[in-house]
Design a protein around this motif. Structure first.
Motif, PDB file in Angstrom:
ATOM      1  N   ASP A  30      41.434  46.602  50.228  1.00  0.00           N
ATOM      2  CA  ASP A  30      41.332  47.316  48.962  1.00  0.00           C
ATOM      3  C   ASP A  30      42.239  46.680  47.919  1.00  0.00           C
ATOM      4  O   ASP A  30      43.459  46.622  48.078  1.00  0.00           O
ATOM      5  CB  ASP A  30      41.699  48.791  49.152  1.00  0.00           C
ATOM      6  CG  ASP A  30      41.024  49.673  48.120  1.00  0.00           C
ATOM      7  OD1 ASP A  30      41.351  49.533  46.932  1.00  0.00           O
ATOM      8  OD2 ASP A  30      40.144  50.473  48.503  1.00  0.00           O
ATOM      9  N   PHE A  31      41.615  46.202  46.827  1.00  0.00           N
ATOM     10  CA  PHE A  31      42.352  45.514  45.769  1.00  0.00           C
ATOM     11  C   PHE A  31      42.713  46.461  44.630  1.00  0.00           C
ATOM     12  O   PHE A  31      42.642  46.100  43.462  1.00  0.00           O
ATOM     13  CB  PHE A  31      41.530  44.328  45.262  1.00  0.00           C
ATOM     14  CG  PHE A  31      41.374  43.229  46.267  1.00  0.00           C
ATOM     15  CD1 PHE A  31      42.359  42.260  46.407  1.00  0.00           C
ATOM     16  CD2 PHE A  31      40.272  43.180  47.108  1.00  0.00           C
ATOM     17  CE1 PHE A  31      42.232  41.245  47.348  1.00  0.00           C
ATOM     18  CE2 PHE A  31      40.132  42.168  48.051  1.00  0.00           C
ATOM     19  CZ  PHE A  31      41.122  41.203  48.173  1.00  0.00           C
ATOM     20  N   VAL A  32      43.108  47.684  44.986  1.00  0.00           N
ATOM     21  CA  VAL A  32      43.516  48.665  43.991  1.00  0.00           C
ATOM     22  C   VAL A  32      44.768  48.148  43.289  1.00  0.00           C
ATOM     23  O   VAL A  32      45.654  47.549  43.893  1.00  0.00           O
ATOM     24  CB  VAL A  32      43.755  50.041  44.655  1.00  0.00           C
ATOM     25  CG1 VAL A  32      44.889  49.975  45.664  1.00  0.00           C
ATOM     26  CG2 VAL A  32      44.016  51.112  43.611  1.00  0.00           C
ATOM     27  N   PHE A  68      51.778  42.414  40.331  1.00  0.00           N
ATOM     28  CA  PHE A  68      50.994  42.207  41.544  1.00  0.00           C
ATOM     29  C   PHE A  68      49.528  42.583  41.370  1.00  0.00           C
ATOM     30  O   PHE A  68      48.908  43.146  42.252  1.00  0.00           O
ATOM     31  CB  PHE A  68      51.627  42.844  42.775  1.00  0.00           C
ATOM     32  CG  PHE A  68      51.928  44.324  42.705  1.00  0.00           C
ATOM     33  CD1 PHE A  68      51.843  45.043  41.546  1.00  0.00           C
ATOM     34  CD2 PHE A  68      52.318  44.992  43.850  1.00  0.00           C
ATOM     35  CE1 PHE A  68      52.120  46.398  41.511  1.00  0.00           C
ATOM     36  CE2 PHE A  68      52.605  46.341  43.834  1.00  0.00           C
ATOM     37  CZ  PHE A  68      52.505  47.037  42.652  1.00  0.00           C
ATOM     38  N   HIS A  69      49.000  42.201  40.217  1.00  0.00           N
ATOM     39  CA  HIS A  69      47.549  42.150  40.051  1.00  0.00           C
ATOM     40  C   HIS A  69      47.210  41.043  39.064  1.00  0.00           C
ATOM     41  O   HIS A  69      48.035  40.640  38.236  1.00  0.00           O
ATOM     42  CB  HIS A  69      46.987  43.500  39.560  1.00  0.00           C
ATOM     43  CG  HIS A  69      47.091  43.706  38.076  1.00  0.00           C
ATOM     44  ND1 HIS A  69      48.052  44.509  37.485  1.00  0.00           N
ATOM     45  CD2 HIS A  69      46.352  43.219  37.033  1.00  0.00           C
ATOM     46  CE1 HIS A  69      47.901  44.508  36.176  1.00  0.00           C
ATOM     47  NE2 HIS A  69      46.879  43.721  35.868  1.00  0.00           N
ATOM     48  N   GLN A  70      45.997  40.526  39.187  1.00  0.00           N
ATOM     49  CA  GLN A  70      45.445  39.582  38.221  1.00  0.00           C
ATOM     50  C   GLN A  70      44.025  40.019  37.890  1.00  0.00           C
ATOM     51  O   GLN A  70      43.391  40.747  38.671  1.00  0.00           O
ATOM     52  CB  GLN A  70      45.448  38.152  38.776  1.00  0.00           C
ATOM     53  CG  GLN A  70      46.852  37.566  38.868  1.00  0.00           C
ATOM     54  CD  GLN A  70      46.859  36.105  39.286  1.00  0.00           C
ATOM     55  OE1 GLN A  70      47.243  35.785  40.397  1.00  0.00           O
ATOM     56  NE2 GLN A  70      46.454  35.221  38.399  1.00  0.00           N
ATOM     57  N   ALA A  71      43.545  39.586  36.738  1.00  0.00           N
ATOM     58  CA  ALA A  71      42.183  39.909  36.323  1.00  0.00           C
ATOM     59  C   ALA A  71      41.298  38.690  36.533  1.00  0.00           C
ATOM     60  O   ALA A  71      41.690  37.553  36.257  1.00  0.00           O
ATOM     61  CB  ALA A  71      42.144  40.335  34.857  1.00  0.00           C
ATOM     62  N   ASP A 109      33.266  47.084  53.203  1.00  0.00           N
ATOM     63  CA  ASP A 109      34.646  47.574  53.347  1.00  0.00           C
ATOM     64  C   ASP A 109      35.652  46.816  52.492  1.00  0.00           C
ATOM     65  O   ASP A 109      36.789  46.565  52.914  1.00  0.00           O
ATOM     66  CB  ASP A 109      35.073  47.541  54.815  1.00  0.00           C
ATOM     67  CG  ASP A 109      35.837  48.802  55.224  1.00  0.00           C
ATOM     68  OD1 ASP A 109      35.995  49.693  54.369  1.00  0.00           O
ATOM     69  OD2 ASP A 109      36.268  48.890  56.383  1.00  0.00           O
ATOM     70  N   VAL A 110      35.222  46.441  51.278  1.00  0.00           N
ATOM     71  CA  VAL A 110      36.106  45.798  50.310  1.00  0.00           C
ATOM     72  C   VAL A 110      36.145  46.671  49.058  1.00  0.00           C
ATOM     73  O   VAL A 110      35.090  47.019  48.511  1.00  0.00           O
ATOM     74  CB  VAL A 110      35.633  44.374  49.951  1.00  0.00           C
ATOM     75  CG1 VAL A 110      36.531  43.771  48.872  1.00  0.00           C
ATOM     76  CG2 VAL A 110      35.627  43.490  51.192  1.00  0.00           C
ATOM     77  N   GLY A 111      37.334  47.041  48.616  1.00  0.00           N
ATOM     78  CA  GLY A 111      37.489  47.866  47.420  1.00  0.00           C
ATOM     79  C   GLY A 111      37.739  47.007  46.196  1.00  0.00           C
ATOM     80  O   GLY A 111      38.744  46.283  46.129  1.00  0.00           O
ATOM     81  N   LEU A 112      36.812  47.064  45.229  1.00  0.00           N
ATOM     82  CA  LEU A 112      36.928  46.313  43.976  1.00  0.00           C
ATOM     83  C   LEU A 112      36.918  47.280  42.797  1.00  0.00           C
ATOM     84  O   LEU A 112      36.292  48.342  42.859  1.00  0.00           O
ATOM     85  CB  LEU A 112      35.796  45.306  43.841  1.00  0.00           C
ATOM     86  CG  LEU A 112      35.706  44.203  44.903  1.00  0.00           C
ATOM     87  CD1 LEU A 112      34.516  43.301  44.645  1.00  0.00           C
ATOM     88  CD2 LEU A 112      36.998  43.373  44.936  1.00  0.00           C
ATOM     89  N   TYR A 113      37.558  46.875  41.685  1.00  0.00           N
ATOM     90  CA  TYR A 113      37.729  47.773  40.543  1.00  0.00           C
ATOM     91  C   TYR A 113      37.343  47.045  39.253  1.00  0.00           C
ATOM     92  O   TYR A 113      38.079  46.181  38.776  1.00  0.00           O
ATOM     93  CB  TYR A 113      39.176  48.275  40.500  1.00  0.00           C
ATOM     94  CG  TYR A 113      39.488  49.050  41.760  1.00  0.00           C
ATOM     95  CD1 TYR A 113      39.224  50.410  41.842  1.00  0.00           C
ATOM     96  CD2 TYR A 113      39.965  48.398  42.907  1.00  0.00           C
ATOM     97  CE1 TYR A 113      39.446  51.113  43.011  1.00  0.00           C
ATOM     98  CE2 TYR A 113      40.192  49.093  44.085  1.00  0.00           C
ATOM     99  CZ  TYR A 113      39.938  50.452  44.134  1.00  0.00           C
ATOM    100  OH  TYR A 113      40.144  51.149  45.302  1.00  0.00           O
ATOM    101  N   GLY A 125      44.237  43.830  42.421  1.00  0.00           N
ATOM    102  CA  GLY A 125      45.578  44.135  42.889  1.00  0.00           C
ATOM    103  C   GLY A 125      45.757  43.620  44.304  1.00  0.00           C
ATOM    104  O   GLY A 125      44.876  43.790  45.150  1.00  0.00           O
ATOM    105  N   PHE A 126      46.898  42.981  44.582  1.00  0.00           N
ATOM    106  CA  PHE A 126      47.102  42.438  45.928  1.00  0.00           C
ATOM    107  C   PHE A 126      48.281  43.091  46.638  1.00  0.00           C
ATOM    108  O   PHE A 126      48.840  42.545  47.582  1.00  0.00           O
ATOM    109  CB  PHE A 126      47.264  40.912  45.897  1.00  0.00           C
ATOM    110  CG  PHE A 126      48.200  40.375  44.834  1.00  0.00           C
ATOM    111  CD1 PHE A 126      49.551  40.258  45.069  1.00  0.00           C
ATOM    112  CD2 PHE A 126      47.705  39.975  43.607  1.00  0.00           C
ATOM    113  CE1 PHE A 126      50.405  39.750  44.109  1.00  0.00           C
ATOM    114  CE2 PHE A 126      48.547  39.463  42.625  1.00  0.00           C
ATOM    115  CZ  PHE A 126      49.906  39.354  42.879  1.00  0.00           C
TER     116      PHE A 126
END
Length: 477
Positions: free
Chosen positions: A122-124, A409-412, A434-438, A453-454
């Protein structure tokens, strides 16, 4: 849990327990996932036979309101959608109906995200790695603070404990070049309360406020709730476009070190231009420095507050990103002209914050444990950032452009045009693997892309997740 059993010969006690438990679950007072007391304990509390309570639990299991987990206990199940969302039979009419409706209509994408379960990968954004929390050090300082509890005043100062304010002032001066003393620090319940206090003090209904576009949704919603006229100011590769700032603004909200959600830093020229504009217009600048302590390249850029010579910048920081969101600890470095008004607003809001947690954090920082923890986090997040950048510069390069970010701790990542798929569609497909993307669109951006977000995905997990995304794109484009 409050269960009031009425001794009524016409109503079996077991039915009374069942009815009240059922009502607590359906009303939401017992939330999904809440654990019920063991049958023996509840029976003792109510003065009933254990079998009476056990039979009530069995009925609730049959009605699918709770589930029994072997060796663990009984837990509240999620209600069926139709039952959970059914409105009351009669909705009362209030004189403040328009105001209530305005709050119900506020755009709160983070609330929806918080209510959704995390995917395996999850890349929240804005969520730190729980495994990095310094449990042993924190427990030791929390126990010391607890032993001291009750020895001081019955009420802490609205601004927060002196020891913590001193520790924060020393830290931000060292790490961010902020010019302040402990007297300038107001400890808040997360950065969110700091924004709320500033908005309430600075903005009246109808006033103009300038915000970055795209920007941080909770602050936008706070301004709208206050009745402000929000003017969205565009962001480019140099940060906030200062030439587009509106006349008559009471405040401008900005994230100069690591723009949310695009991640770009504000250039030195823009920083000086923003401060000059604020001096001419009498505007207060809210500098949200939410995760700049995670820096991976280059020398730290000067904070706006450190460059400010006229006392127009309110610097807001948070321990939610560096330690844990559940602590609800943040702060604002208040300009001298705003300090007293903000203290009055803080006192009206909650009298004072949680003294126990403030004392523990003060000890944690004074001992040097906080700086050691930050170094450990930076080292770990640097590994994850490298994996993320390698993936977007490698397997995902045909579809994405990763925007540059020096800190946080995130990049666009922007989707390239003409692919036949957009970020919301990709996010929906990714959930199936099962991958969370926003999508950036959900955060008010016009650009088509993702906030990556990592904080919650380990390095090896990043490789696997990006491989799954690449497979989805190959099949869809």
């Amino acid at each position: 849990m409050d269960l009031h059993i009425v001794i009524d010969p016409a109503q079996p006690r077991g039915e009374q327990v069942l009815r009240q438990l059922r009502g607590l679950i359906r009303s939401g007072r017992l939330a999904t996932g809440a654990q019920l007391p063991p049958t023996r304990l509840l029976a003792e509390q109510l003065g009933l036979a254990r079998q009476t309570v056990a039979e009530a639990y069995e009925r609730l299991v049959l009605e699918q309101l709770i589930e029994a987990r072997r060796g663990r206990g009984s837990f509240v199940r999620a209600l069926p959608v139709a039952e959970a969302e059914a409105p009351p039979a009669v909705m009362p009419r209030f004189a403040s109906a328009e105001r209530i409706a305005a709050f119900q209509a506020l755009p709160l994408p983070f609330l929806r995200i918080a209510d959704s379960p995390l995917a395996r990968f999850d890349f929240v954004g804005g969520s730190p790695e729980p495994a990095l929390f310094p449990h042993e050090d924190w427990r030791r300082h929390l126990h010391a603070a607890q032993r001291q509890l009750g020895q001081g005043s019955a009420h802490a100062p609205p601004a927060g404990l002196t020891a913590l304010r001193e520790a924060i002032a020393e830290h931000v001066a060292f790490a961010r070049g902020v010019r302040c003393s402990a007297a300038d620090v107001i400890v808040t319940q997360g950065a969110q309360q700091a924004f709320d206090l500033l908005v309430r003090v600075l903005v009246a209904p109808g006033d103009t406020a300038a915000i970055e576009s795209p920007g941080y949704p909770p602050v936008i919603a706070q301004l709208q709730a206050q009745g402000a006229r929000t003017v969205r100011v565009p962001v480019d590769d140099d940060g906030l476009v200062t030439d587009a700032l509106p006349a008559g603004a009471r405040l401008v909200y900005t994230t100069p070190a690591h723009q949310f959600p695009l991640g770009v830093p504000m250039s030195a020229a823009r920083r000086h231009a923003l401060l000059a504009w604020a001096a001419r217009t009498g505007t207060v600048v809210i500098e949200d420095d939410y995760d700049s302590e995670f820096r991976f390249e280059g020398a730290p850029r000067d904070s706006l507050q450190g460059l400010d010579t006229e006392g127009r910048v309110a610097f807001v920081g948070s321990f939610s990103k560096t330690l844990a969101p559940s602590l609800r600890l943040g702060y604002v470095i208040a300009p001298p002209a705003l300090r007293q008004a903000l203290l009055h607003a803080k006192h009206l809001a909650d009298v004072h914050g949680p003294s126990l947690l403030q004392s523990a954090l003060a000890r944690f920082m004074a001992e040097g444990a906080y700086r050691r923890h930050l170094r450990r986090c930076v080292a770990e997040y640097a590994k994850r950032r490298e994996r993320l950048m390698a993936g977007f510069c490698g397997p995902l390069r045909p579809w994405f452009k990763l925007l540059h970010a020096e800190a946080g701790f995130h990049q666009a990542a922007l989707l390239k045009p003409g692919l036949g798929i957009d970020a919301p569609q990709l996010a929906a497909l990714a959930r199936r693997v099962d991958v969370g993307l926003y999508p950036l669109q959900g955060l008010g951006a016009e650009r088509d892309g993702l906030l990556m977000g990592f904080g919650r995905v380990a390095p090896d997990g990043i490789d696997e997740a990006l491989g799954r995304i690449a497979g989805l794109l190959e099949a869809a484009t």
